[in-house]
Design a protein around this motif. Sequence first.
Motif, PDB file in Angstrom:
ATOM      1  N   THR A 128       0.572  -1.157  -0.073  1.00  0.00           N
ATOM      2  CA  THR A 128       0.109  -0.465  -0.127  1.00  0.00           C
ATOM      3  C   THR A 128       1.259   1.131   0.008  1.00  0.00           C
ATOM      4  N   SER A 129       1.762   1.004   0.618  1.00  0.00           N
ATOM      5  CA  SER A 129       3.113   2.559   0.589  1.00  0.00           C
ATOM      6  C   SER A 129       3.085   2.539  -0.116  1.00  0.00           C
ATOM      7  N   GLU A 130       3.891   2.046  -1.046  1.00  0.00           N
ATOM      8  CA  GLU A 130       4.610   1.922  -2.322  1.00  0.00           C
ATOM      9  C   GLU A 130       3.293   2.300  -3.868  1.00  0.00           C
ATOM     10  N   ILE A 131       2.469   2.131  -3.361  1.00  0.00           N
ATOM     11  CA  ILE A 131       0.943   2.436  -4.355  1.00  0.00           C
ATOM     12  C   ILE A 131       0.522   3.992  -4.115  1.00  0.00           C
ATOM     13  N   VAL A 132       0.145   3.988  -2.629  1.00  0.00           N
ATOM     14  CA  VAL A 132       0.175   5.705  -2.247  1.00  0.00           C
ATOM     15  C   VAL A 132       1.451   6.398  -2.259  1.00  0.00           C
ATOM     16  N   GLY A 133       2.817   6.321  -2.584  1.00  0.00           N
ATOM     17  CA  GLY A 133       4.301   6.797  -3.137  1.00  0.00           C
ATOM     18  C   GLY A 133       3.706   6.931  -3.898  1.00  0.00           C
ATOM     19  N   ALA A 134       3.606   6.230  -4.913  1.00  0.00           N
ATOM     20  CA  ALA A 134       3.900   6.876  -6.338  1.00  0.00           C
ATOM     21  C   ALA A 134       2.292   7.876  -6.820  1.00  0.00           C
ATOM     22  N   LEU A 135       1.423   7.609  -6.303  1.00  0.00           N
ATOM     23  CA  LEU A 135       0.415   8.554  -6.693  1.00  0.00           C
ATOM     24  C   LEU A 135       0.469  10.108  -5.757  1.00  0.00           C
ATOM     25  N   GLU A 136       1.120   9.690  -4.964  1.00  0.00           N
ATOM     26  CA  GLU A 136       1.820  11.227  -4.946  1.00  0.00           C
ATOM     27  C   GLU A 136       2.905  12.023  -5.465  1.00  0.00           C
ATOM     28  N   ARG A 137       3.999  11.146  -5.214  1.00  0.00           N
ATOM     29  CA  ARG A 137       4.946  11.669  -6.523  1.00  0.00           C
ATOM     30  C   ARG A 137       4.365  12.296  -7.856  1.00  0.00           C
ATOM     31  N   ALA A 138       3.185  11.400  -8.140  1.00  0.00           N
ATOM     32  CA  ALA A 138       2.509  11.939  -9.287  1.00  0.00           C
ATOM     33  C   ALA A 138       1.727  13.378  -9.551  1.00  0.00           C
ATOM     34  N   GLY A 139       1.321  13.683  -8.148  1.00  0.00           N
ATOM     35  CA  GLY A 139       0.679  14.635  -7.458  1.00  0.00           C
ATOM     36  C   GLY A 139      -0.734  14.494  -6.540  1.00  0.00           C
ATOM     37  N   PHE A 140      -0.971  13.325  -6.931  1.00  0.00           N
ATOM     38  CA  PHE A 140      -2.404  13.085  -6.344  1.00  0.00           C
ATOM     39  C   PHE A 140      -1.950  12.418  -4.810  1.00  0.00           C
ATOM     40  N   ALA A 141      -2.119  13.566  -3.839  1.00  0.00           N
ATOM     41  CA  ALA A 141      -2.109  13.678  -2.437  1.00  0.00           C
ATOM     42  C   ALA A 141      -4.135  12.810  -2.174  1.00  0.00           C
ATOM     43  N   LEU A 142      -4.352  11.672  -1.920  1.00  0.00           N
ATOM     44  CA  LEU A 142      -5.637  10.953  -1.611  1.00  0.00           C
ATOM     45  C   LEU A 142      -5.400   9.827  -0.570  1.00  0.00           C
ATOM     46  N   PRO A 143      -5.045  10.611   0.683  1.00  0.00           N
ATOM     47  CA  PRO A 143      -4.673  10.659   1.788  1.00  0.00           C
ATOM     48  C   PRO A 143      -6.156   9.113   1.972  1.00  0.00           C
ATOM     49  N   GLY A 144      -7.453   9.553   2.432  1.00  0.00           N
ATOM     50  CA  GLY A 144      -8.356   8.390   1.671  1.00  0.00           C
ATOM     51  C   GLY A 144      -8.772   7.107   0.999  1.00  0.00           C
ATOM     52  N   LEU A 145      -7.705   7.083   0.355  1.00  0.00           N
ATOM     53  CA  LEU A 145      -7.590   6.461  -1.009  1.00  0.00           C
ATOM     54  C   LEU A 145      -6.894   4.664   0.148  1.00  0.00           C
ATOM     55  N   ARG A 146      -6.274   5.484   0.750  1.00  0.00           N
ATOM     56  CA  ARG A 146      -5.179   4.233   1.963  1.00  0.00           C
ATOM     57  C   ARG A 146      -6.269   3.133   2.044  1.00  0.00           C
ATOM     58  N   VAL A 147      -7.190   3.549   2.558  1.00  0.00           N
ATOM     59  CA  VAL A 147      -8.031   2.643   3.551  1.00  0.00           C
ATOM     60  C   VAL A 147      -8.912   1.593   2.975  1.00  0.00           C
ATOM     61  N   GLN A 148      -8.806   2.218   0.799  1.00  0.00           N
ATOM     62  CA  GLN A 148      -9.946   1.440   0.555  1.00  0.00           C
ATOM     63  C   GLN A 148      -8.727   0.559   0.089  1.00  0.00           C
ATOM     64  N   ILE A 149      -7.765   1.098  -0.225  1.00  0.00           N
ATOM     65  CA  ILE A 149      -6.715  -0.047  -0.744  1.00  0.00           C
ATOM     66  C   ILE A 149      -6.322  -1.048   0.020  1.00  0.00           C
ATOM     67  N   GLU A 150      -6.316  -0.198   1.498  1.00  0.00           N
ATOM     68  CA  GLU A 150      -6.152  -1.733   2.530  1.00  0.00           C
ATOM     69  C   GLU A 150      -7.068  -2.748   2.255  1.00  0.00           C
ATOM     70  N   ALA A 151      -8.435  -2.380   2.275  1.00  0.00           N
ATOM     71  CA  ALA A 151      -9.536  -3.100   2.391  1.00  0.00           C
ATOM     72  C   ALA A 151      -9.741  -4.277   1.039  1.00  0.00           C
ATOM     73  N   LEU A 152      -9.313  -3.379  -0.088  1.00  0.00           N
ATOM     74  CA  LEU A 152      -9.545  -4.215  -1.682  1.00  0.00           C
ATOM     75  C   LEU A 152      -7.830  -4.891  -1.068  1.00  0.00           C
ATOM     76  N   ALA A 153      -6.665  -4.956  -0.895  1.00  0.00           N
ATOM     77  CA  ALA A 153      -5.652  -5.648  -0.190  1.00  0.00           C
ATOM     78  C   ALA A 153      -5.998  -6.690   0.270  1.00  0.00           C
ATOM     79  N   ALA A 154      -6.996  -7.283   1.758  1.00  0.00           N
ATOM     80  CA  ALA A 154      -7.672  -7.878   2.412  1.00  0.00           C
ATOM     81  C   ALA A 154      -8.475  -9.031   2.249  1.00  0.00           C
ATOM     82  N   GLY A 155      -8.618  -7.760   0.821  1.00  0.00           N
ATOM     83  CA  GLY A 155     -10.292  -9.193   0.025  1.00  0.00           C
ATOM     84  C   GLY A 155     -10.009  -9.788  -1.136  1.00  0.00           C
ATOM     85  N   ARG A 156      -8.405 -10.069  -1.086  1.00  0.00           N
ATOM     86  CA  ARG A 156      -7.892 -10.664  -2.503  1.00  0.00           C
ATOM     87  C   ARG A 156      -7.345 -11.580  -2.266  1.00  0.00           C
TER      88      ARG A 156
END
Length: 156
Positions: A128-156
């Motif tokens: 998750t930190s790699e995904i969020v970091g890529a978005l932040e480097r691209a200029g997209f700071a979306l702190p709420g997305l971390r929770v969605q990413i982690e929930a999706l990851a837990a369900g896979r």
Amino acid sequence: MAKTFKGIAQGLDLPPMVWLSDDFAAAPQPGIESLAALAEAGFRSILCNRPDEEVAPSENSAAMAAAAEAVGLGFAAIPVSHAPITPAMIAAQARAMDDLPGPYFAYCRAGFRSSVIWALTQAGRRPTSEIVGALERAGFALPGLRVQIEALAAGR
């Protein structure tokens, strides 16, 4: 990020893009005339995340698909509306990335939706930190997305 691949792209007439991984870039919709340059740059597939309702018929997904195929690029249309991104959209994007060869060039109106759906497809595939970091480097700071990413990851 893949220095050699991005290096190949330098000097070509390409749309502005953000690199989210070694083989995935997101950008605003390119003109049909830019698809040959994307192929020359080393992209192998185009992922259209822009709904046809947002563009003129000459720039819709069917026109873009025909132009992409004419220059040897794979193409998939996964329209992402401004409403919430659905599980079906995420699954379709992941399937396209599994079925088509990379590197991928994904587009929507500004590159934002393509970036977010990429992040959601990577849940459980990358930390998750790699995904969020890529978005932040691209200029997209979306702190709420971390929770969605982690929930999706837990369900896979």
